[in-house]
Design a protein around this motif. Structure first.
Motif, mmCIF file in Angstrom:
data_model
loop_
_atom_site.group_PDB
_atom_site.id
_atom_site.type_symbol
_atom_site.label_atom_id
_atom_site.label_comp_id
_atom_site.label_asym_id
_atom_site.label_seq_id
_atom_site.Cartn_x
_atom_site.Cartn_y
_atom_site.Cartn_z
ATOM 1 N N VAL A 37 1.161 -0.930 -0.722
ATOM 2 C CA VAL A 37 0.124 -0.030 -0.147
ATOM 3 C C VAL A 37 0.531 1.146 -0.042
ATOM 4 O O VAL A 37 1.755 1.128 0.634
ATOM 5 C CB VAL A 37 -0.796 0.295 1.015
ATOM 6 N N ARG A 38 0.455 1.750 -0.918
ATOM 7 C CA ARG A 38 1.759 3.314 -1.167
ATOM 8 C C ARG A 38 0.405 4.225 -1.023
ATOM 9 O O ARG A 38 -0.538 4.380 -1.863
ATOM 10 C CB ARG A 38 2.196 3.713 -2.205
ATOM 11 N N VAL A 39 0.399 5.956 -0.531
ATOM 12 C CA VAL A 39 -0.012 6.857 -1.094
ATOM 13 C C VAL A 39 0.583 8.140 -1.417
ATOM 14 O O VAL A 39 1.824 8.165 -1.506
ATOM 15 C CB VAL A 39 -0.701 7.254 0.798
ATOM 16 N N LEU A 40 -0.264 8.392 -2.576
ATOM 17 C CA LEU A 40 -0.012 9.740 -3.215
ATOM 18 C C LEU A 40 -0.905 10.677 -3.142
ATOM 19 O O LEU A 40 -2.326 10.671 -3.377
ATOM 20 C CB LEU A 40 -0.280 9.336 -4.806
ATOM 21 N N THR A 41 -0.059 12.001 -3.020
ATOM 22 C CA THR A 41 -0.742 12.770 -3.087
ATOM 23 C C THR A 41 -0.170 14.198 -3.702
ATOM 24 O O THR A 41 0.872 14.313 -3.832
ATOM 25 C CB THR A 41 -0.644 13.912 -1.666
ATOM 26 N N MET A 42 -1.006 15.260 -3.632
ATOM 27 C CA MET A 42 -0.709 16.253 -4.319
ATOM 28 C C MET A 42 -0.622 17.302 -3.905
ATOM 29 O O MET A 42 -1.811 18.045 -3.400
ATOM 30 C CB MET A 42 -0.630 15.999 -5.911
ATOM 31 N N GLY A 43 0.725 17.816 -3.282
ATOM 32 C CA GLY A 43 0.278 19.635 -2.716
ATOM 33 C C GLY A 43 1.332 20.401 -2.156
ATOM 34 O O GLY A 43 2.467 19.952 -2.698
ATOM 35 N N PRO A 44 1.127 20.686 -1.343
ATOM 36 C CA PRO A 44 2.613 21.937 -0.689
ATOM 37 C C PRO A 44 3.590 21.125 -0.728
ATOM 38 O O PRO A 44 2.768 20.177 0.550
ATOM 39 C CB PRO A 44 1.989 23.429 0.001
ATOM 40 N N PRO A 45 4.796 20.862 -0.026
ATOM 41 C CA PRO A 45 5.707 20.467 1.534
ATOM 42 C C PRO A 45 5.419 19.568 2.707
ATOM 43 O O PRO A 45 5.192 19.052 2.079
ATOM 44 C CB PRO A 45 7.119 21.650 0.909
ATOM 45 N N ARG A 46 4.294 20.791 2.876
ATOM 46 C CA ARG A 46 3.698 20.195 4.276
ATOM 47 C C ARG A 46 2.926 19.574 4.079
ATOM 48 O O ARG A 46 2.241 18.454 4.868
ATOM 49 C CB ARG A 46 3.060 22.003 4.870
ATOM 50 N N ALA A 47 2.397 18.724 2.518
ATOM 51 C CA ALA A 47 2.058 18.025 3.058
ATOM 52 C C ALA A 47 2.959 16.704 3.240
ATOM 53 O O ALA A 47 1.631 15.287 2.879
ATOM 54 C CB ALA A 47 0.993 17.443 1.520
ATOM 55 N N LYS A 48 3.609 16.524 3.239
ATOM 56 C CA LYS A 48 4.440 15.562 3.815
ATOM 57 C C LYS A 48 3.865 14.659 4.873
ATOM 58 O O LYS A 48 4.084 13.890 5.063
ATOM 59 C CB LYS A 48 6.475 16.160 3.339
ATOM 60 N N GLU A 49 3.487 15.833 5.527
ATOM 61 C CA GLU A 49 2.512 15.659 6.886
ATOM 62 C C GLU A 49 1.870 14.183 7.125
ATOM 63 O O GLU A 49 1.337 13.207 7.793
ATOM 64 C CB GLU A 49 2.292 17.186 8.096
ATOM 65 N N SER A 50 0.471 14.596 5.832
ATOM 66 C CA SER A 50 -0.391 13.880 5.806
ATOM 67 C C SER A 50 0.105 11.972 5.194
ATOM 68 O O SER A 50 0.049 10.908 5.336
ATOM 69 C CB SER A 50 -1.033 14.116 4.624
ATOM 70 N N LEU A 51 1.734 12.033 4.487
ATOM 71 C CA LEU A 51 1.947 10.674 3.118
ATOM 72 C C LEU A 51 2.527 9.831 4.862
ATOM 73 O O LEU A 51 2.481 9.265 5.673
ATOM 74 C CB LEU A 51 2.739 10.777 3.133
ATOM 75 N N GLN A 52 3.338 10.957 6.372
ATOM 76 C CA GLN A 52 3.671 10.692 7.599
ATOM 77 C C GLN A 52 2.484 9.664 8.521
ATOM 78 O O GLN A 52 2.879 8.789 8.996
ATOM 79 C CB GLN A 52 4.070 11.266 8.139
ATOM 80 N N ASP A 53 1.789 10.993 8.479
ATOM 81 C CA ASP A 53 0.414 9.704 8.835
ATOM 82 C C ASP A 53 0.203 8.965 8.367
ATOM 83 O O ASP A 53 -0.482 7.593 8.824
ATOM 84 C CB ASP A 53 -0.497 11.043 8.748
ATOM 85 N N ARG A 78 5.645 24.209 -7.035
ATOM 86 C CA ARG A 78 4.522 25.942 -7.294
ATOM 87 C C ARG A 78 3.971 26.011 -8.715
ATOM 88 O O ARG A 78 2.354 26.631 -8.996
ATOM 89 C CB ARG A 78 5.379 27.123 -7.486
ATOM 90 N N LYS A 79 4.156 25.385 -10.255
ATOM 91 C CA LYS A 79 3.620 25.073 -11.277
ATOM 92 C C LYS A 79 2.021 24.278 -10.702
ATOM 93 O O LYS A 79 1.447 24.215 -11.742
ATOM 94 C CB LYS A 79 4.418 24.434 -11.448
ATOM 95 N N PHE A 80 2.430 23.707 -10.103
ATOM 96 C CA PHE A 80 0.528 22.840 -10.051
ATOM 97 C C PHE A 80 -0.057 24.199 -8.759
ATOM 98 O O PHE A 80 -1.686 23.580 -9.140
ATOM 99 C CB PHE A 80 1.043 21.175 -8.774
#
Length: 263
Positions: A56-72, A87-89
């Motif tokens: 199981v892998r998770v994929l998210t698109m967002g600002p750098p702080r979205a890493k916290e959601s991957l950690q969770d 930033r172009k996203f």
């Protein structure tokens, strides 16, 4: 089975503010969390992992702080994660987001993609289906049960908007959007929580997605333009009490209907 769960980091909708001039949500104005519907998708993936064996892998698109959601997500049992950040996203609508997700997924190995039926900040229920169409794979929405069906297939159970239940068998690879009824996300373990602090995740930007141009994502790739945002004001209910005076009540009721153009 290789499962990828699409998760979105969303702001606390009770605290978030809106940028009325730009027509966007000011995501920095409130704490962030994993979209509740995507939490159910992650739980569905973890259940499949426990019962039948899967990565199981998770994929998210967002600002750098979205890493916290991957950690969770990792702390709760996911094996790994991928962060799409550039930033172009920024400013992507549903189709631009779907193009970006699809471009990243084309570089990954997967059998099943899971996502929540919608996000609490956008409420469009479009990104999952659009991503599947761009990938050219079958998809189903509003599933509350998933199980392998043998020979590279899965079986899903769906309750449609009319309350009728449907059973579908789908050939893999496929994408399934799930409802909250499929399960509530488990709590993280202490050991995984500590491990998530130093966990490194794969990070991808526009330059890592050769199939995607800057005209396909962000504001340039978003045909949806928000003309205006209005936050409705809270209205208090009004009431009048008539005791033992039915004629006065009838007269007031008739006047109220007339004022509102009902009669």
């Amino acid at each position: 089975m290789n499962i990828i769960v699409l998760i979105k980091e969303v702001p606390d909708m009770e605290k978030v503010k809106f940028d009325s001039e730009r027509g966007v949500v000011d995501r920095s104005s409130a704490p962030a969390e994993i979209n509740p519907f995507d939490e159910s998708a992650l739980e569905a993936a973890l259940n499949l992992k426990e019962r039948y064996g899967a990565s199981v892998r998770v994929l998210t698109m967002g600002p750098p702080r979205a890493k916290e959601s991957l950690q969770d997500a990792f702390a709760r049992g996911a094996d790994d994660g991928i962060l799409l950040t550039d930033r172009k996203f920024g400013g992507s609508d549903t189709i631009a987001t779907s193009r970006t997700l699809a471009a990243a997924l084309k570089q990954e190995r997967y059998d099943l993609i899971l996502c929540g039926e919608k996000s609490v900040d956008g409420d469009t229920a479009q990104v999952g289906a659009e991503t599947a169409e761009l990938l050219g794979i079958p998809h189903a929405y509003y599933a509350d049960f998933i199980e392998p069906a043998g020979e590279g297939r899965i079986r899903v159970s769906i309750e449609n908007l009319c309350g009728n239940r449907q059973e579908r068998t789908m050939k893999l690879p496929a994408l399934v959007g799930v409802t909250k009824n499929i399960g509530k996300l488990r709590l993280p373990s202490v050991s995984r929580k500590l491990e998530s602090i130093t966990k490194e995740f794969k990070t991808m930007g526009l330059e890592d997605l050769p199939a995607l141009s800057k005209e396909d994502t962000g504001f340039p790739g978003s045909p949806t333009k928000v003309a205006k945002i209005e936050v409705p004001s809270a209205e208090e209910r009004e009431s009048e009490i008539f005791r033992e005076d039915s004629s006065a009540f009838e007269a007031r009721l008739e006047a109220a209907f007339a004022e509102r153009g009902i009669i």
